[in-house]
Scaffold this motif. Structure first.
Motif, PDB file in Angstrom:
ATOM      1  N   TYR A  97       3.507   0.715  -0.735  1.00 58.17           N
ATOM      2  CA  TYR A  97       2.611  -0.306  -0.183  1.00 58.17           C
ATOM      3  C   TYR A  97       3.106  -0.756   1.191  1.00 58.17           C
ATOM      4  CZ  TYR A  97      -0.645  -1.104  -4.092  1.00 58.17           C
ATOM      5  OH  TYR A  97      -1.656  -0.966  -5.006  1.00 58.17           O
ATOM      6  N   VAL A 120       0.246  -2.624   3.016  1.00 62.34           N
ATOM      7  CA  VAL A 120      -0.300  -3.558   2.022  1.00 62.34           C
ATOM      8  C   VAL A 120       0.809  -4.560   1.699  1.00 62.34           C
ATOM      9  CG1 VAL A 120      -1.215  -3.776  -0.336  1.00 62.34           C
ATOM     10  CG2 VAL A 120      -1.814  -1.791   1.054  1.00 62.34           C
ATOM     11  N   LEU A 129      -2.353   0.268  -8.130  1.00 61.86           N
ATOM     12  CA  LEU A 129      -2.586   1.430  -7.274  1.00 61.86           C
ATOM     13  C   LEU A 129      -3.240   2.540  -8.091  1.00 61.86           C
ATOM     14  CD1 LEU A 129      -2.246   3.141  -4.691  1.00 61.86           C
ATOM     15  CD2 LEU A 129       0.090   3.659  -5.427  1.00 61.86           C
ATOM     16  N   GLU A 164      -5.973  -0.963  -4.909  1.00 60.85           N
ATOM     17  CA  GLU A 164      -5.816  -0.062  -3.761  1.00 60.85           C
ATOM     18  C   GLU A 164      -6.091   1.340  -4.295  1.00 60.85           C
ATOM     19  OE1 GLU A 164      -5.041  -0.958  -0.551  1.00 60.85           O
ATOM     20  OE2 GLU A 164      -4.865  -3.074  -1.142  1.00 60.85           O
ATOM     21  N   ASN A 202      -9.177  -1.342   1.441  1.00 59.37           N
ATOM     22  CA  ASN A 202      -8.324  -0.963   0.293  1.00 59.37           C
ATOM     23  C   ASN A 202      -8.513   0.486  -0.143  1.00 59.37           C
ATOM     24  OD1 ASN A 202     -10.907  -1.322  -0.676  1.00 59.37           O
ATOM     25  ND2 ASN A 202     -10.259  -2.140  -2.656  1.00 59.37           N
ATOM     26  N   HIS A 227      -7.932   4.413   0.957  1.00 57.62           N
ATOM     27  CA  HIS A 227      -7.102   5.165   1.913  1.00 57.62           C
ATOM     28  C   HIS A 227      -7.244   6.662   1.644  1.00 57.62           C
ATOM     29  CE1 HIS A 227      -5.057   1.223   2.247  1.00 57.62           C
ATOM     30  NE2 HIS A 227      -5.217   1.212   0.941  1.00 57.62           N
TER      31      HIS A 227
END
Ligand code: ADP
Length: 458
Positions: free
Chosen positions: A268, A273, A280, A309, A333, A335
Motif C-alpha cells: 500500500y 494508499v 486488497l 483497493e 482505488n 489500479h
C-alpha cells in the motif's frame, strides 16, 4: 517405467502461463514414483550460462520430405531435463505467435518422437497442441502416448500446407484424423492417436464434451471419451512458499498468518494508499475473455464505490489494456499494472486479502491455489477446475467464495460477501489460515497419473 514428458514451455526456463508451471511441478512430483525425463525447446532467450546448460555432444539429423533438419540436445547439470535446440524452433524472441508456429512445433513433435525411440521410453506424456503430433508420429511404435489438454481453446490450427513440410501423408487429412474445417488441427491428431487423454480437472473433462465448452471438438472428443479422464493440477509448494519466498517484503506461515499484513502495508505504501485498513483484492492473469475480463471491466465502476483497493496485473490485447488503464486513471482505488512480472505477482498474492477469479471457463487454474498458499481467499466463478478446488463448505480444500452465474451482478455480489467476511476479522483470518494449510501440492495428482501410466503399460 521410463516416461518422456514433453512440453513447449517449462518453468523456470520458459513460461507463458499455467502450462509452464505444470511442466515444471508435475515431473518433480512424478520423479518420486517413476523415471521421468522432461523435454522442452532451448529457446534463444533462455540464458544458457545462468542455467549452466551444456550440449550432450551430438548433432542429430531429421529428414522430412526434401529437407533435412538438424537438432542438438542440451542438459542442465544434475537434472534429467532435456533441451532440444533447432534454429527454426528456437530462434524466436517469444514462445508463440509466429507465422511458422505450425512448422516449429511440428518439428519439435517429430524430434520428441525420434528421441523417445532412441531412449526406448515406455510412455511419452504430451502436453497441448504443441506436442500433440508426436502421437501420430509414434502410432506404429510400441511406445504409448498420453495427451494432456491444458486448454482446449488452443488447438494449433494451421494451413494444411504445413503437413507436406512435416512429411505427414495426405491420408491423415480426414475428419477422423486432423482435418478441421479445411485446415490442419494438431490437437485433433493427439486426441485421435494417444492411448489416453487427460485434462486438468474432472469438471473440465465433462465440460469439453459440451457444445458450450468444446471449442468445436466436443463431438470428436465424445467419440474418444473412453480415453478421457480429468486429473486436477497442483502447484510446486516449495517454489510457492510464503515462508521462504525471497520476493516478499515479509515472510510468513500459516502459524503466523498475522505477519502477512506487513506485506499489504508495504505494498500500500508503494501504491500511495495511506491506511492499510481497506481490503486488497487482486486479479492476476492474461487479459482474455476466458479470465472473465469483460465481467471485471463492467464491474469496475461499482467496485470504485466500495471500501476496497483492487489491483489487476496482466497483459493482453492492446484495447483491453488501454481500457483498464483509462479506468484505473479514473478511479482512485482501482489500479491496473500492465505486464508480466513474476516477483510482483508473488508480492501481490502475499499482500492480498482476496483473489478475484471470475473466469468464464477455467480448465484448472493455478492462481486460486497460489493465492490459497499465500493466504489470499479466492473468489471464483463455479467453472472447471475452480469448481473442483474452491468450496464454501468447511471441510474441503480450498475455502473461498464461489458464485454460480457468469455475470457482473453475481461477481459484485460475491465481492460484497467478501467485504462482509472482511468485516469479521477473526473469521477472515481463520479462513486464510485454513487455506494456507490445504494440500495444493501435486502429490495426489502424481499418484493419479502414475495409475494411468500403469494402466497404459499393463
Ligand atoms: P493460464 O490459463 O494463463 O495458464 P493458470 O491459472 O493456469 O492460467 O496459470 C497462470 C500462471 O501464470 C500463474 O502462475 C500466474 O501467477 C501466472 N501469471 C499470469 N499472468 C501473470 C502476470 N501478468 N505476471 C506474473 N504472473 C502471471
Amino acid at each position: 517405467m521410463k516416461v518422456l514428458f514433453a512440453s513447449s514451455e517449462m518453468y523456470p526456463y520458459s513460461k507463458s502461463g499455467g502450462l509452464g508451471d505444470v511442466a515444471h511441478s508435475l515431473p518433480l512430483a512424478l520423479r518420486e514414483v517413476c523415471e521421468i525425463i522432461p523435454i522442452t525447446p532451448l529457446y534463444r532467450f533462455i540464458d544458457r550460462k545462468k542455467f549452466g546448460l551444456h550440449s550432450l555432444g551430438s548433432v542429430y539429423t531429421l529428414k522430412m520430405g526434401s529437407k533435412t533438419y538438424c537438432y542438438e540436445l542440451f542438459q542442465v547439470k544434475e537434472s534429467d531435463t532435456l533441451f532440444v535446440y533447432n534454429d527454426i524452433l528456437c530462434e524466436t524472441e517469444a514462445l508463440y505467435g509466429y507465422d511458422n508456429d505450425g512448422l516449429r512445433f511440428g518439428l519439435f513433435s517429430r524430434m520428441v518422437a525420434e528421441i523417445a525411440k532412441k531412449m526406448q521410453v515406455d510412455i511419452v506424456h504430451l502436453n497441448d497442441w504443441h506436442t500433440a503430433l508426436t502421437a501420430l508420429f509414434l502410432k506404429s511404435e510400441s511406445i504409448k502416448t498420453v495427451l494432456t489438454i491444458h486448454n482446449l481453446a488452443y488447438q494449433g490450427v494451421f494451413n494444411r500446407k504445413v503437413l507436406k513440410k512435416l512429411a505427414i501423408d495426405k491420408k491423415y487429412f480426414t475428419m477422423e484424423n486432423l482435418e478441421f474445417y479445411g485446415k490442419a488441427n494438431f490437437l485433433k491428431a493427439g486426441i485421435a492417436y494417444s492411448e489416453k487423454i487427460t485434462t486438468v480437472s474432472p469438471s473440465y473433462a465433462k465440460e469439453i464434451l459440451t457444445v458450450r465448452f468444446g471449442c468445436g471438438l466436443d463431438g470428436f472428443l465424445t467419440k474418444h471419451r473412453r480415453k478421457l479422464t480429468g486429473i486436477l493440477n497442483g502447484i510446486d509448494t516449495v517454489c510457492f512458499d510464503p515462508e521462504h519466498d525471497r520476493a516478499l517484503y515479509a515472510n510468513f506461515s500459516a502459524d503466523h498468518v498475522g505477519k502477512k499484513a506487513a506485506n499489504k502495508k508495504a505494498y500500500y505504501k508503494n501504491l500511495g494508499v495511506k491506511s492499510s485498513k481497506k481490503p486488497l483484492f487482486i486479479f492476476i492473469g492474461r487479459l482474455v475473455e476466458q479470465k472473465g475480463i469483460s465481467v471485471i471491466a463492467a464491474s469496475l465502476k461499482d467496485l470504485s464505490a466500495e471500501p476496497l483497493e483492487f489491483v489487476m496485473l496482466g497483459e493482453g490485447e492492446a484495447k483491453t489494456e488501454k481500457k483498464l488503464s483509462e479506468l484505473s486513471d479514473k478511479y482512485g482505488n482501482i489500479h491496473y499494472l500492465k505486464g508480466y512480472d513474476e516477483a510482483l505477482s508473488r508480492q501481490l498474492y502475499a499482500a492480498a486479502d482476496f483473489l478475484l477469479m471470475p473466469s468464464l471457463f477455467e480448465p484448472c487454474g493455478l492462481n486460486q491455489m497460489i493465492a490459497a498458499r499465500y493466504g489470499a481467499v479466492p473468489i471464483v466463478h463455479a467453472t472447471g477446475g475452480l469448481k473442483d478446488s474452491v468450496f464454501e463448505e468447511k471441510k474441503k480444500c480450498i475455502r473461498g467464495i464461489v458464485f454460480e452465474s457468469y455475470s457482473k451482478k453475481s461477481c459484485l455480489h460475491a465481492v460484497r460477501r467478501a467485504l462482509a467476511l472482511y468485516g469479521n476479522k477473526k473469521a477472515c483470518l481463520k479462513m486464510a489460515e485454513f487455506d494456507m494449510q490445504c494440500d495444493v501440492s501435486f502429490r495426489k495428482s502424481a499418484k493419479a497419473y502414475m495409475k494411468l501410466y500403469k494402466e497404459m503399460t499393463a
